[in-house]
Scaffold this motif. Structure first.
Motif, PDB file in Angstrom:
ATOM      1  N   TYR A  56      -3.487  18.621   7.209  1.00 56.11           N
ATOM      2  CA  TYR A  56      -3.981  19.323   8.386  1.00 56.11           C
ATOM      3  C   TYR A  56      -4.698  18.308   9.262  1.00 56.11           C
ATOM      4  N   TYR A  57      -4.457  18.378  10.565  1.00 54.35           N
ATOM      5  CA  TYR A  57      -5.160  17.404  11.401  1.00 54.35           C
ATOM      6  C   TYR A  57      -5.720  18.038  12.669  1.00 54.35           C
ATOM      7  N   ASN A  58      -6.793  17.431  13.158  1.00 55.11           N
ATOM      8  CA  ASN A  58      -7.507  17.895  14.340  1.00 55.11           C
ATOM      9  C   ASN A  58      -6.901  17.183  15.553  1.00 55.11           C
ATOM     10  N   LYS A  59      -6.090  17.913  16.327  1.00 62.65           N
ATOM     11  CA  LYS A  59      -5.354  17.289  17.436  1.00 62.65           C
ATOM     12  C   LYS A  59      -6.300  16.673  18.460  1.00 62.65           C
ATOM     13  N   ASP A  60      -7.423  17.360  18.697  1.00 64.61           N
ATOM     14  CA  ASP A  60      -8.374  16.857  19.708  1.00 64.61           C
ATOM     15  C   ASP A  60      -8.944  15.500  19.302  1.00 64.61           C
ATOM     16  N   MET A  61      -9.291  15.379  18.012  1.00 65.96           N
ATOM     17  CA  MET A  61      -9.863  14.110  17.541  1.00 65.96           C
ATOM     18  C   MET A  61      -8.816  12.995  17.583  1.00 65.96           C
ATOM     19  N   PHE A  62      -7.569  13.360  17.232  1.00 65.70           N
ATOM     20  CA  PHE A  62      -6.506  12.356  17.287  1.00 65.70           C
ATOM     21  C   PHE A  62      -6.364  11.841  18.726  1.00 65.70           C
ATOM     22  N   ALA A  63      -6.406  12.770  19.699  1.00 68.88           N
ATOM     23  CA  ALA A  63      -6.267  12.385  21.109  1.00 68.88           C
ATOM     24  C   ALA A  63      -7.460  11.543  21.550  1.00 68.88           C
ATOM     25  N   LYS A  64      -8.665  11.973  21.170  1.00 61.20           N
ATOM     26  CA  LYS A  64      -9.891  11.290  21.591  1.00 61.20           C
ATOM     27  C   LYS A  64      -9.906   9.828  21.134  1.00 61.20           C
ATOM     28  N   TYR A  65      -9.451   9.583  19.902  1.00 60.46           N
ATOM     29  CA  TYR A  65      -9.493   8.215  19.368  1.00 60.46           C
ATOM     30  C   TYR A  65      -8.146   7.493  19.514  1.00 60.46           C
ATOM     31  N   GLY A  66      -7.206   8.144  20.211  1.00 62.09           N
ATOM     32  CA  GLY A  66      -5.917   7.508  20.466  1.00 62.09           C
ATOM     33  C   GLY A  66      -5.102   7.257  19.205  1.00 62.09           C
ATOM     34  N   VAL A  67      -5.189   8.189  18.247  1.00 59.47           N
ATOM     35  CA  VAL A  67      -4.436   8.026  16.997  1.00 59.47           C
ATOM     36  C   VAL A  67      -3.181   8.901  17.044  1.00 59.47           C
ATOM     37  N   LYS A  68      -2.045   8.324  16.628  1.00 58.87           N
ATOM     38  CA  LYS A  68      -0.788   9.078  16.620  1.00 58.87           C
ATOM     39  C   LYS A  68      -0.541   9.672  15.223  1.00 58.87           C
ATOM     40  N   VAL A  69       0.231  10.763  15.188  1.00 56.60           N
ATOM     41  CA  VAL A  69       0.590  11.366  13.899  1.00 56.60           C
ATOM     42  C   VAL A  69       1.446  10.370  13.115  1.00 56.60           C
ATOM     43  N   PRO A  70       1.002   9.958  11.913  1.00 56.94           N
ATOM     44  CA  PRO A  70       1.744   8.946  11.163  1.00 56.94           C
ATOM     45  C   PRO A  70       2.985   9.537  10.493  1.00 56.94           C
ATOM     46  N   THR A  71       3.983   8.657  10.278  1.00 60.09           N
ATOM     47  CA  THR A  71       5.207   9.116   9.626  1.00 60.09           C
ATOM     48  C   THR A  71       5.467   8.358   8.328  1.00 60.09           C
ATOM     49  N   THR A  72       4.646   7.337   8.055  1.00 64.52           N
ATOM     50  CA  THR A  72       4.784   6.608   6.785  1.00 64.52           C
ATOM     51  C   THR A  72       3.410   6.483   6.150  1.00 64.52           C
ATOM     52  N   LEU A  73       3.400   6.131   4.882  1.00 61.04           N
ATOM     53  CA  LEU A  73       2.121   5.980   4.177  1.00 61.04           C
ATOM     54  C   LEU A  73       1.298   4.848   4.809  1.00 61.04           C
ATOM     55  N   ALA A  74       1.992   3.743   5.169  1.00 59.25           N
ATOM     56  CA  ALA A  74       1.289   2.634   5.821  1.00 59.25           C
ATOM     57  C   ALA A  74       0.711   3.102   7.152  1.00 59.25           C
ATOM     58  N   GLY A  75       1.483   3.939   7.849  1.00 58.56           N
ATOM     59  CA  GLY A  75       1.017   4.483   9.124  1.00 58.56           C
ATOM     60  C   GLY A  75      -0.218   5.347   8.935  1.00 58.56           C
ATOM     61  N   LEU A  76      -0.250   6.104   7.834  1.00 58.78           N
ATOM     62  CA  LEU A  76      -1.413   6.951   7.543  1.00 58.78           C
ATOM     63  C   LEU A  76      -2.644   6.073   7.302  1.00 58.78           C
ATOM     64  N   GLU A  77      -2.443   4.981   6.596  1.00 57.21           N
ATOM     65  CA  GLU A  77      -3.575   4.069   6.332  1.00 57.21           C
ATOM     66  C   GLU A  77      -4.080   3.444   7.626  1.00 57.21           C
ATOM     67  N   SER A  78      -3.148   3.040   8.520  1.00 56.27           N
ATOM     68  CA  SER A  78      -3.590   2.480   9.804  1.00 56.27           C
ATOM     69  C   SER A  78      -4.352   3.517  10.618  1.00 56.27           C
ATOM     70  N   ALA A  79      -3.844   4.760  10.591  1.00 51.32           N
ATOM     71  CA  ALA A  79      -4.532   5.829  11.324  1.00 51.32           C
ATOM     72  C   ALA A  79      -5.956   5.991  10.793  1.00 51.32           C
ATOM     73  N   MET A  80      -6.085   5.952   9.465  1.00 57.35           N
ATOM     74  CA  MET A  80      -7.419   6.125   8.876  1.00 57.35           C
ATOM     75  C   MET A  80      -8.310   4.926   9.202  1.00 57.35           C
ATOM     76  N   ASP A  81      -7.712   3.721   9.213  1.00 58.67           N
ATOM     77  CA  ASP A  81      -8.474   2.529   9.612  1.00 58.67           C
ATOM     78  C   ASP A  81      -9.042   2.698  11.016  1.00 58.67           C
ATOM     79  N   ALA A  82      -8.202   3.256  11.901  1.00 60.85           N
ATOM     80  CA  ALA A  82      -8.645   3.436  13.284  1.00 60.85           C
ATOM     81  C   ALA A  82      -9.870   4.343  13.356  1.00 60.85           C
ATOM     82  N   PHE A  83      -9.861   5.409  12.539  1.00 68.13           N
ATOM     83  CA  PHE A  83     -11.026   6.314  12.526  1.00 68.13           C
ATOM     84  C   PHE A  83     -12.243   5.620  11.932  1.00 68.13           C
ATOM     85  N   VAL A  84     -12.034   4.902  10.814  1.00 72.99           N
ATOM     86  CA  VAL A  84     -13.156   4.214  10.144  1.00 72.99           C
ATOM     87  C   VAL A  84     -13.802   3.216  11.109  1.00 72.99           C
TER      88      VAL A  84
END
Lengths: 434, 280
Positions: A166-194
């Motif tokens: 489940y993801y918060n679309k507003d937060m993804f937009a605010k921090y410029g994070v895209k919906v990931p499609t691979t596990l590596a992509g998910l890790e990069s997305a999380m890095d961006a938030f961290v």
């Protein structure tokens, strides 16, 4: 469960008319042979849940169709059925039809003890087997060892469930994070938030949140035969193999990288949900059973769901099952009740109430979230992508996994020790099955 | 008599018989002799839960008894005489409150207090500038047992206190008065006058609370379910787990039987020590 009297009267008139016609044509009518009987139904879904709403409607329709039958409904709790189900089924107070906890340790135990009616023939006669994908119906099949997945059909699920992100679309937009499609992509997305000082995942380590995340990570390295070996005892299981080791190690690494809070091991599932609905966490890895609560609970932002990135397999299954106790004296009525739970109209109602239907007409499910969930589930079931849940294989496994995961996440157990801890209850139970 | 037979004797004997069988709670039990007992002796989880039982005796019997003795003496001797019996009764009732709260309420309440992120305790520590002391109290093995023990002390103090205050009401106040006239300080009076007079109550309280500690189940169930890891598992929970979640009724019965034997032995030792103490 009272039907307004005018409707009841109409139903009686209709039934009498139908019986008369049937009597003239020489068939036994539905009102005739069952008149004066008492029919008892139990379920444990809460009245406000999608499943509760749909079941209540089934009961209403059932009463209208069998005016001569006295229908008794009792609300139970999941724990009651989970912990004393077999004792109830074995007693004289068993109901005619009830919702039962799926899994080898519960329904499997009841089935192998001869407490449940074999529904295989009824299912093919009434076409239930056509309505459910095989991987959905798996939760109703138990062999003579009580192991799920094969053997006669003892129970029928009328809803599904699966784990996703489940993801918060507003937060993804605010921090410029895209919906990931691979596990590596998910890790990069999380890095961006961290990097922005935001903890990306809300995670419950005191309850099932960690179990699901851990299992999703294992499934990212697994295939169907790995799942079948683990879940259905089809072959040897090595708890120190690549998939299990990757899952445990990655979970530890993610904790260290701050992808979820160090406090997660003390957080329960409700708190995990609250952190997401309050808009403080961008992501939550959990299951479709939260859909209804998210719909009512999320007020200030847009949310969506994507499948665990890169996974062809995901935690998920058919839901809990309708069973007919061996001691039921009204089996035909019980079959009729189950049949109504799978009717398209009732399935659509279940979908529109926030549940995941197994046999709905997707076009009739109007809510966008529900339609997406129903479509995803259909795809998963069709592609054999439902990998059940990590605690299913052995009785009492859930608690032991929660505790071991707490040990792993707090550093009390190394990856190797954790894998060995997880393997012990499994091996113990597997050796009993032989 | 019939009630005793139905509620105690029959289940007790059944439980012992079942401990020699392998049974899933349904179907027919199969007799396996002492296998369950051998398994129990080798089961690391049982020994962990047994050690935790000792921690429970410390936190449910020894510590509350010591704290309550001090509190009872303070309330009757100091608060009672300075502020009147009403204030003393008010405090006594306050300390007794945890005993009358339903255990589930206690579990939820302490669960909130000890929550890691937004819990009351951590928020208070933050507010007091003690942020460094914040902890994930129930979520990590290093603090979970200590946190549960602290809750158990809070839970038990009321019971011990009421017993000791009742005991002090029985004793002769002129003894303490005489001691203070002879120039005894308060600690001297406490150790040499009050405690010896309360000996019978101390025995009873220690015995009953130790048995309660060995049987403890509900608080563990609502607070931690024995986790994280096995940090807070106790024998009753371990037995319950085997009975109800693993469907291993025979093994669960074995754990219950062993615990019953231990409790009976403990009670006998206590009664022996007590009768010796009274002879002196």
């Amino acid at each position: 469960m009272k039907i307004p009297s005018f409707r009841r009267r109409a139903a009686v008139v209709a039934a009498v008319a139908v019986s008369a016609v049937l009597a003239l044509s020489g068939c036994g009518g539905p009102g005739g042979s069952n008149a004066g009987k008492t029919f008892t139904v139990w379920w444990f879904e809460s009245p406000d849940s999608a499943m509760g709403v749909a079941s209540a409607q089934v009961l209403k329709d059932f009463e209208a169709a069998h005016p001569g039958v006295k229908v008794k409904f009792e609300q139970k709790s999941f724990d009651q059925i989970q912990q004393s189900g077999t004792m109830i089924l074995n007693s004289s107070s068993a109901p005619d039809v009830l919702e039962y906890a799926k899994g080898s340790a519960t329904a499997g135990l009841a089935a192998k003890s001869g407490l449940l009616t074999d529904l295989t023939d009824v299912a093919s006669k009434k076409g239930w087997d056509k309505k459910m994908a095989p991987s959905v119906a798996a939760v109703g099949h138990y062999d003579q060892r009580g192991v799920l997945g094969e053997g006669p059909l003892y129970g029928v699920p009328n809803y599904g469930e699966f784990v996703g992100v489940y993801y918060n679309k507003d937060m993804f937009a605010k921090y410029g994070v895209k919906v990931p499609t691979t596990l590596a992509g998910l890790e990069s997305a999380m890095d961006a938030f961290v990097a922005k000082g935001v903890t990306p995942l809300t995670m419950s380590g005191a309850e099932y949140g960690a179990n699901h995340l851990w299992y999703e990570l294992a499934l990212s390295q697994a295939d169907r035969s790995w799942v079948d070996n683990f879940q259905l005892f089809k072959g040897p299981v090595n708890f120190n193999d690549k998939a299990w080791t990757f899952a445990a190690q990655t979970l530890v690494d993610w904790g260290k990288k701050g992808y979820f809070s160090q406090d997660s091991t003390g957080i329960k599932a409700t708190d995990m949900l609250n952190a997401f609905t309050s808009g403080t966490s961008p992501m939550m890895v959990s299951g479709s059973w939260f859909d209804g609560q998210l719909k009512t609970g999320v007020k200030n932002f847009q949310w969506g769901e994507f499948q665990f990135p890169g996974n062809k397999l995901t935690a998920g299954s058919g839901g809990n099952i309708w069973v007919v106790p061996s001691k039921s004296e009204n089996k035909d009525l019980a079959y009729d009740f189950i049949n109504r739970t799978l009717e398209t109209s009732n399935q659509n109602l279940l979908g529109n109430s926030g549940g995941v239907p197994v046999a709905a007409d997707p076009a009739a499910v109007t809510d966008t979230h529900s339609r997406a969930a129903a479509t995803t589930f259909k795809t998963l079931a069709g592609s054999d992508g439902l990998a059940y849940y990590p605690d299913w294989p052995a009785p009492g496994y859930y608690d032991q996994q929660v505790k071991a995961l707490q040990g792993l996440l707090t550093g009390a157990l190394t990856v190797k020790e954790f894998n060995d801890t997880i393997s012990k209850p499994y091996e113990d139970y597997a050796s009993q099955l032989k | 008599m019939v009630g005793l037979l139905l509620v105690v004797a029959i289940p007790f004997v059944t439980n012992i018989i079942l401990s020699f069988t392998k049974w899933a709670g349904i179907g027919s039990p199969s007799f396996i002799g002492f296998d369950n007992y051998i398994r129990l002796l080798r089961d690391g989880n049982f020994w962990v839960s047994f050690l935790n039982s000792i921690a429970m005796i410390v936190s449910m019997a020894l510590v509350p008894t010591a704290i309550s003795l001090l509190l009872a003496a303070l309330l009757s001797d100091f608060i009672g005489s300075k502020f009147g019996p009403r204030i003393a009764s008010f405090f006594r009732a306050g300390f007794y409150l945890p005993q009358i709260l339903p255990v589930t309420v206690v579990g939820i309440l302490w669960g909130w207090i000890l929550l890691p992120s937004s819990g009351v305790l951590n928020s208070v520590l933050d507010g007091a500038g003690l942020g460094a002391l914040k902890s994930n109290w129930l979520g990590q093995p290093s603090t979970a047992l200590a946190a549960v023990m602290a809750v158990m002390v809070w839970f038990q103090v009321g019971y011990c206190l009421v017993m000791f205050m009742a005991g002090l009401a029985r004793t002769d106040p002129s003894l303490t008065e005489a001691a203070s006239l002879d120039g005894a300080t308060w600690p001297q009076r406490f150790f040499h006058v009050i405690i010896p007079q309360l000996k019978p109550e101390i025995y009873v309280v220690l015995l009953t609370t130790s048995i309660t500690a060995l049987k403890v189940f509900a608080p563990i169930f609502v607070l931690t379910k024995g986790g994280p890891g096995n940090a807070t598992t106790v024998p009753s929970y371990f037995a319950w787990q085997n009975f109800f979640s693993k469907n291993q009724v025979g093994y669960g019965s074995t754990i219950s039987t062993v615990m019953t034997i231990l409790i009976i032995i403990l009670a006998m030792i206590f009664l022996k020590v007590q009768s010796k103490g009274q002879e002196h």
